[in-house]
Design a protein around this motif. Structure first.
Motif, PDB file in Angstrom:
ATOM      1  N   LEU A  14       0.833  -1.193   0.000  1.00 59.95           N
ATOM      2  CA  LEU A  14       0.000   0.000   0.000  1.00 59.95           C
ATOM      3  C   LEU A  14       0.870   1.245   0.000  1.00 59.95           C
ATOM      4  CD1 LEU A  14      -2.775   1.453   0.414  1.00 59.95           C
ATOM      5  CD2 LEU A  14      -2.417   1.098   2.886  1.00 59.95           C
ATOM      6  N   GLY A  15       0.810   2.007  -1.080  1.00 56.31           N
ATOM      7  CA  GLY A  15       1.498   3.296  -1.135  1.00 56.31           C
ATOM      8  C   GLY A  15       0.515   4.385  -0.779  1.00 56.31           C
ATOM      9  N   VAL A  16       0.913   5.275   0.122  1.00 56.57           N
ATOM     10  CA  VAL A  16       0.039   6.379   0.522  1.00 56.57           C
ATOM     11  C   VAL A  16       0.798   7.687   0.427  1.00 56.57           C
ATOM     12  CG1 VAL A  16      -1.515   5.014   1.972  1.00 56.57           C
ATOM     13  CG2 VAL A  16       0.547   5.962   2.971  1.00 56.57           C
ATOM     14  N   GLY A  17       0.032   8.761   0.267  1.00 52.03           N
ATOM     15  CA  GLY A  17       0.636  10.078   0.223  1.00 52.03           C
ATOM     16  C   GLY A  17      -0.052  10.980  -0.780  1.00 52.03           C
ATOM     17  N   ASN A  18       0.391  12.212  -0.794  1.00 55.21           N
ATOM     18  CA  ASN A  18      -0.164  13.228  -1.681  1.00 55.21           C
ATOM     19  C   ASN A  18       0.983  13.817  -2.502  1.00 55.21           C
ATOM     20  OD1 ASN A  18      -1.275  15.472  -2.902  1.00 55.21           O
ATOM     21  ND2 ASN A  18      -2.456  16.084  -1.114  1.00 55.21           N
ATOM     22  N   PRO A  19       1.038  13.510  -3.797  1.00 52.80           N
ATOM     23  CA  PRO A  19       2.148  14.007  -4.621  1.00 52.80           C
ATOM     24  C   PRO A  19       2.135  15.523  -4.824  1.00 52.80           C
ATOM     25  CG  PRO A  19       0.528  12.901  -5.983  1.00 52.80           C
ATOM     26  CD  PRO A  19       0.111  12.688  -4.558  1.00 52.80           C
ATOM     27  N   LEU A  20       1.068  16.196  -4.415  1.00 50.90           N
ATOM     28  CA  LEU A  20       1.021  17.655  -4.515  1.00 50.90           C
ATOM     29  C   LEU A  20       1.684  18.338  -3.327  1.00 50.90           C
ATOM     30  CD1 LEU A  20      -2.623  18.114  -5.818  1.00 50.90           C
ATOM     31  CD2 LEU A  20      -0.490  18.004  -7.131  1.00 50.90           C
ATOM     32  N   LEU A  21       2.098  17.536  -2.330  1.00 47.74           N
ATOM     33  CA  LEU A  21       2.753  18.079  -1.145  1.00 47.74           C
ATOM     34  C   LEU A  21       4.202  17.589  -1.054  1.00 47.74           C
ATOM     35  CD1 LEU A  21      -0.107  17.763   1.512  1.00 47.74           C
ATOM     36  CD2 LEU A  21       0.666  19.824   0.307  1.00 47.74           C
ATOM     37  N   ALA A  22       4.909  17.727  -2.159  1.00 47.89           N
ATOM     38  CA  ALA A  22       6.350  17.419  -2.235  1.00 47.89           C
ATOM     39  C   ALA A  22       6.657  16.016  -1.715  1.00 47.89           C
ATOM     40  CB  ALA A  22       7.164  18.489  -1.516  1.00 47.89           C
ATOM     41  N   ASP A  23       7.416  15.927  -0.631  1.00 51.03           N
ATOM     42  CA  ASP A  23       7.905  14.644  -0.130  1.00 51.03           C
ATOM     43  C   ASP A  23       6.799  13.721   0.368  1.00 51.03           C
ATOM     44  OD1 ASP A  23      10.489  15.431  -0.718  1.00 51.03           O
ATOM     45  OD2 ASP A  23      10.875  16.172   1.315  1.00 51.03           O
ATOM     46  N   ASP A  24       5.618  14.240   0.585  1.00 50.32           N
ATOM     47  CA  ASP A  24       4.508  13.394   0.999  1.00 50.32           C
ATOM     48  C   ASP A  24       4.176  12.359  -0.081  1.00 50.32           C
ATOM     49  OD1 ASP A  24       2.590  12.752   3.052  1.00 50.32           O
ATOM     50  OD2 ASP A  24       1.055  13.480   1.662  1.00 50.32           O
ATOM     51  N   GLY A  25       4.616  12.595  -1.307  1.00 51.38           N
ATOM     52  CA  GLY A  25       4.382  11.652  -2.390  1.00 51.38           C
ATOM     53  C   GLY A  25       5.392  10.520  -2.467  1.00 51.38           C
ATOM     54  N   ALA A  26       6.332  10.444  -1.538  1.00 43.23           N
ATOM     55  CA  ALA A  26       7.388   9.422  -1.598  1.00 43.23           C
ATOM     56  C   ALA A  26       6.830   7.997  -1.596  1.00 43.23           C
ATOM     57  CB  ALA A  26       8.369   9.600  -0.439  1.00 43.23           C
ATOM     58  N   GLY A  27       5.801   7.741  -0.819  1.00 47.69           N
ATOM     59  CA  GLY A  27       5.219   6.397  -0.766  1.00 47.69           C
ATOM     60  C   GLY A  27       4.646   5.960  -2.098  1.00 47.69           C
ATOM     61  N   LEU A  28       4.062   6.906  -2.832  1.00 47.73           N
ATOM     62  CA  LEU A  28       3.493   6.586  -4.145  1.00 47.73           C
ATOM     63  C   LEU A  28       4.592   6.338  -5.172  1.00 47.73           C
ATOM     64  CD1 LEU A  28       0.547   9.136  -4.164  1.00 47.73           C
ATOM     65  CD2 LEU A  28       0.494   6.701  -3.560  1.00 47.73           C
ATOM     66  N   VAL A  29       5.685   7.084  -5.083  1.00 41.94           N
ATOM     67  CA  VAL A  29       6.822   6.851  -5.979  1.00 41.94           C
ATOM     68  C   VAL A  29       7.410   5.467  -5.716  1.00 41.94           C
ATOM     69  CG1 VAL A  29       9.139   7.631  -6.622  1.00 41.94           C
ATOM     70  CG2 VAL A  29       7.323   9.311  -6.237  1.00 41.94           C
ATOM     71  N   LEU A  30       7.560   5.109  -4.447  1.00 42.05           N
ATOM     72  CA  LEU A  30       8.075   3.781  -4.110  1.00 42.05           C
ATOM     73  C   LEU A  30       7.133   2.687  -4.612  1.00 42.05           C
ATOM     74  CD1 LEU A  30       9.380   4.407  -0.494  1.00 42.05           C
ATOM     75  CD2 LEU A  30      10.757   3.770  -2.490  1.00 42.05           C
ATOM     76  N   LEU A  31       5.840   2.890  -4.472  1.00 41.49           N
ATOM     77  CA  LEU A  31       4.864   1.915  -4.958  1.00 41.49           C
ATOM     78  C   LEU A  31       5.034   1.683  -6.449  1.00 41.49           C
ATOM     79  CD1 LEU A  31       2.221   0.240  -4.297  1.00 41.49           C
ATOM     80  CD2 LEU A  31       1.011   2.226  -5.214  1.00 41.49           C
ATOM     81  N   GLU A  32       5.166   2.748  -7.227  1.00 42.53           N
ATOM     82  CA  GLU A  32       5.314   2.612  -8.683  1.00 42.53           C
ATOM     83  C   GLU A  32       6.620   1.926  -9.049  1.00 42.53           C
ATOM     84  OE1 GLU A  32       2.916   2.871 -10.864  1.00 42.53           O
ATOM     85  OE2 GLU A  32       1.717   3.340  -9.090  1.00 42.53           O
ATOM     86  N   ARG A  33       7.666   2.192  -8.286  1.00 46.34           N
ATOM     87  CA  ARG A  33       8.945   1.521  -8.559  1.00 46.34           C
ATOM     88  C   ARG A  33       8.824   0.018  -8.344  1.00 46.34           C
ATOM     89  NH1 ARG A  33      13.841   5.453  -6.563  1.00 46.34           N
ATOM     90  NH2 ARG A  33      15.061   3.742  -7.400  1.00 46.34           N
ATOM     91  N   LEU A  34       8.134  -0.390  -7.289  1.00 45.45           N
ATOM     92  CA  LEU A  34       7.953  -1.819  -7.029  1.00 45.45           C
ATOM     93  C   LEU A  34       7.000  -2.443  -8.043  1.00 45.45           C
ATOM     94  CD1 LEU A  34       7.722  -1.888  -3.134  1.00 45.45           C
ATOM     95  CD2 LEU A  34       9.649  -2.574  -4.561  1.00 45.45           C
ATOM     96  N   ARG A  35       5.923  -1.746  -8.349  1.00 50.27           N
ATOM     97  CA  ARG A  35       4.933  -2.271  -9.296  1.00 50.27           C
ATOM     98  C   ARG A  35       5.541  -2.475 -10.681  1.00 50.27           C
ATOM     99  NH1 ARG A  35      -1.059  -0.283  -9.460  1.00 50.27           N
ATOM    100  NH2 ARG A  35      -0.189   1.326  -8.143  1.00 50.27           N
ATOM    101  N   ALA A  36       6.508  -1.666 -11.053  1.00 57.57           N
ATOM    102  CA  ALA A  36       7.125  -1.734 -12.387  1.00 57.57           C
ATOM    103  C   ALA A  36       8.010  -2.975 -12.564  1.00 57.57           C
ATOM    104  CB  ALA A  36       7.948  -0.476 -12.649  1.00 57.57           C
ATOM    105  N   ARG A  37       8.347  -3.640 -11.484  1.00 56.20           N
ATOM    106  CA  ARG A  37       9.183  -4.837 -11.575  1.00 56.20           C
ATOM    107  C   ARG A  37       8.350  -6.019 -12.079  1.00 56.20           C
ATOM    108  NH1 ARG A  37      14.045  -4.955  -8.872  1.00 56.20           N
ATOM    109  NH2 ARG A  37      14.634  -3.001  -7.907  1.00 56.20           N
TER     110      ARG A  37
END
Length: 166
Positions: A14-37
């Motif tokens: 589960l990736g959570v966060g708000n990409p409109l609030l800078a670093d709060d989007g880190a969880g979503l970036v990590l989720l996409e990196r894992l999903r891309a594998r």
């Protein structure tokens, strides 16, 4: 932390966060990196939780193993990779980095009250630098920590018997 072995239910990342609030989007970036594998069966269930709050309760209560990816304010320097397991998880959210983390803490509390908290729960995140102002994109300190955070998430999944191919 419980390692690989039979548990009744899926492994949810589960990736959570708000990409409109800078670093709060880190969880979503990590989720996409894992999903891309490329993942062999069984494939973890990847959930973009954004800032969905209580609507995440069914995903969380259905999980046998839950890996939460998030920006986690712990007082550590920005870019520090953070990991918490099981009973340590609520303590990670005592200093919320953003409003969604209050919601996540409440969702986990609701799952506990229902007696349906996943038997195995791990949070992997990055200590944020900026989460208060509208800004798309991660700060350099958090961006530099993504490889380490991804490696930690992969270690968690490997301990659960889930390894990407290649």
């Amino acid at each position: 932390m419980t390692t690989s072995g039979p548990l009744d239910g899926p492994t949810v990342v589960l990736g959570v966060g708000n990409p409109l609030l800078a670093d709060d989007g880190a969880g979503l970036v990590l989720l996409e990196r894992l999903r891309a594998r490329r993942w062999p069966d069984p494939v973890p269930e990847f959930v973009d939780g954004g800032t969905w709050g209580m609507s995440l309760l069914p995903d969380i209560t259905a999980a046998a193993r839950l890996l939460v990816l998030d920006a986690v304010r712990t007082g550590d320097p920005p870019g520090t990779v953070v990991r918490g397991e099981d009973d340590d998880v609520p303590r990670l959210y005592t200093r919320p980095a953003s409003p969604h983390q209050v919601d996540l803490k409440e969702v986990l509390a609701a799952a506990t009250l229902l007696g349906q908290l996943p038997p195995v729960l791990v949070v992997v995140g990055v200590a944020p630098q900026q989460t208060d102002d509208l800004h798309v994109g991660l700060t350099p300190a958090v961006e530099a920590a993504l490889d380490r955070a991804e490696a930690e998430a992969l270690r968690v999944l490997a301990a659960w018997g889930l390894r990407p191919q290649g």
